[in-house]
Design a protein around this motif. Structure first.
Motif, short mmCIF file in Angstrom:
data_model
loop_
_atom_site.label_atom_id
_atom_site.label_comp_id
_atom_site.label_asym_id
_atom_site.label_seq_id
_atom_site.Cartn_x
_atom_site.Cartn_y
_atom_site.Cartn_z
N TYR A 53 1.22 69.97 4.53
CA TYR A 53 0.75 70.93 3.53
C TYR A 53 1.24 72.34 3.87
O TYR A 53 1.74 73.06 3.02
CB TYR A 53 -0.76 70.86 3.41
CG TYR A 53 -1.37 71.59 2.22
CD1 TYR A 53 -0.61 72.07 1.16
CD2 TYR A 53 -2.74 71.78 2.16
CE1 TYR A 53 -1.19 72.71 0.08
CE2 TYR A 53 -3.34 72.41 1.08
CZ TYR A 53 -2.56 72.89 0.05
OH TYR A 53 -3.15 73.52 -1.01
N CYS A 56 5.01 72.59 3.22
CA CYS A 56 5.29 72.55 1.79
C CYS A 56 4.89 73.85 1.12
O CYS A 56 5.62 74.40 0.30
CB CYS A 56 4.57 71.36 1.16
SG CYS A 56 5.07 71.03 -0.52
N PHE A 57 3.72 74.39 1.49
CA PHE A 57 3.25 75.62 0.87
C PHE A 57 4.16 76.78 1.23
O PHE A 57 4.50 77.60 0.37
CB PHE A 57 1.80 75.94 1.29
CG PHE A 57 1.16 76.94 0.38
CD1 PHE A 57 0.40 76.52 -0.69
CD2 PHE A 57 1.34 78.30 0.58
CE1 PHE A 57 -0.17 77.45 -1.56
CE2 PHE A 57 0.77 79.23 -0.27
CZ PHE A 57 0.00 78.80 -1.35
N ALA A 60 7.13 76.56 -0.92
CA ALA A 60 6.82 76.99 -2.29
C ALA A 60 6.75 78.51 -2.37
O ALA A 60 7.23 79.12 -3.33
CB ALA A 60 5.49 76.36 -2.75
N ALA A 117 2.60 80.43 -5.71
CA ALA A 117 3.02 79.34 -4.83
C ALA A 117 2.03 78.19 -4.90
O ALA A 117 2.43 77.02 -4.88
CB ALA A 117 3.17 79.83 -3.39
N ASP A 118 0.75 78.50 -5.03
CA ASP A 118 -0.26 77.46 -5.15
C ASP A 118 -0.06 76.63 -6.43
O ASP A 118 -0.36 75.44 -6.46
CB ASP A 118 -1.66 78.09 -5.14
CG ASP A 118 -2.78 77.08 -5.14
OD1 ASP A 118 -2.72 76.11 -4.35
OD2 ASP A 118 -3.72 77.26 -5.94
N CYS A 121 3.46 74.49 -5.49
CA CYS A 121 3.45 73.57 -4.35
C CYS A 121 2.97 72.17 -4.76
O CYS A 121 1.88 72.01 -5.32
CB CYS A 121 2.53 74.11 -3.26
SG CYS A 121 2.33 73.01 -1.85
N TYR A 123 1.86 69.72 -2.92
CA TYR A 123 0.62 69.35 -2.24
C TYR A 123 -0.57 69.99 -2.97
O TYR A 123 -1.57 69.32 -3.24
CB TYR A 123 0.63 69.82 -0.79
CG TYR A 123 1.27 68.87 0.19
CD1 TYR A 123 0.51 68.25 1.16
CD2 TYR A 123 2.64 68.62 0.18
CE1 TYR A 123 1.08 67.40 2.09
CE2 TYR A 123 3.23 67.78 1.09
CZ TYR A 123 2.45 67.16 2.05
OH TYR A 123 3.01 66.32 2.96
N SER A 124 -0.47 71.28 -3.29
CA SER A 124 -1.55 71.95 -4.01
C SER A 124 -1.81 71.27 -5.35
O SER A 124 -2.97 71.07 -5.74
CB SER A 124 -1.21 73.42 -4.25
OG SER A 124 -1.24 74.16 -3.05
#
Length: 153
Positions: A53, A56-57, A60, A117-118, A121, A123-124
């Motif tokens: 996570y 990945c974040f 992003a 980005a959230d 992403c 994962y988010s």
């Protein structure tokens, strides 16, 4: 939607087993953490999730900044994944991200970039609506439970 990549892994033995990607680049002994009665002799799924996570974040965030032509400089993400037992016998995870963008002086810009980005992403996006996630940036609350203090921009 364009397909970009598929990761393949083989896991046997669950939390006290072994996991390996098909290319052999990740090859880990899995073990329960000491807090769950384990001996801390391997990696656990929550650690793997936290690393994934966080990476990945941060990717992003770099993508969003590049699109907006903002130079981030060196960034870092401290990611935390917590495992909880639920009264009905199931388990839940919670996640928290603490993003540091020390080379950008504008706190509002940093918060905007992190919020964007959230949304980008994967994962988010997978967690949204399923997992409680708290995010802070440069010590400022961005979203979720205020796990990182009461400061806000």
């Amino acid at each position: 939607m364009a397909h970009l990549y598929t990761a393949h892994a083989n896991v046997s033995g669950g939390r006290e087993g072994h996991g390996r990607t098909d290319d052999g680049r990740l090859d880990v002994k899995l073990a329960r953490p000491g807090a769950m009665g384990g001996e801390n002799v391997g990696t656990n799924p929550e650690q793997l999730f936290a690393v994934g996570y966080g990476a990945c974040f941060e990717g992003a965030l770099a993508t969003v900044a590049r699109r907006r032509k903002v130079k981030l400089g060196q960034t870092s993400v401290i990611s935390m994944v917590s495992l909880h037992s639920v009264e009905d016998g199931s388990f839940r995870i919670e996640a928290a991200l603490d993003i540091e963008v020390p080379d950008v002086d504008d706190d509002n810009l940093v918060i905007d970039l992190v919020r964007e980005a959230d949304m980008v992403c994967p994962y988010s996006n997978a967690l949204r609506g399923n997992v409680d996630v708290a995010i802070s940036a440069n010590g400022l609350w961005v979203k979720g439970p205020r796990e990182f203090g009461e400061r806000s921009a």
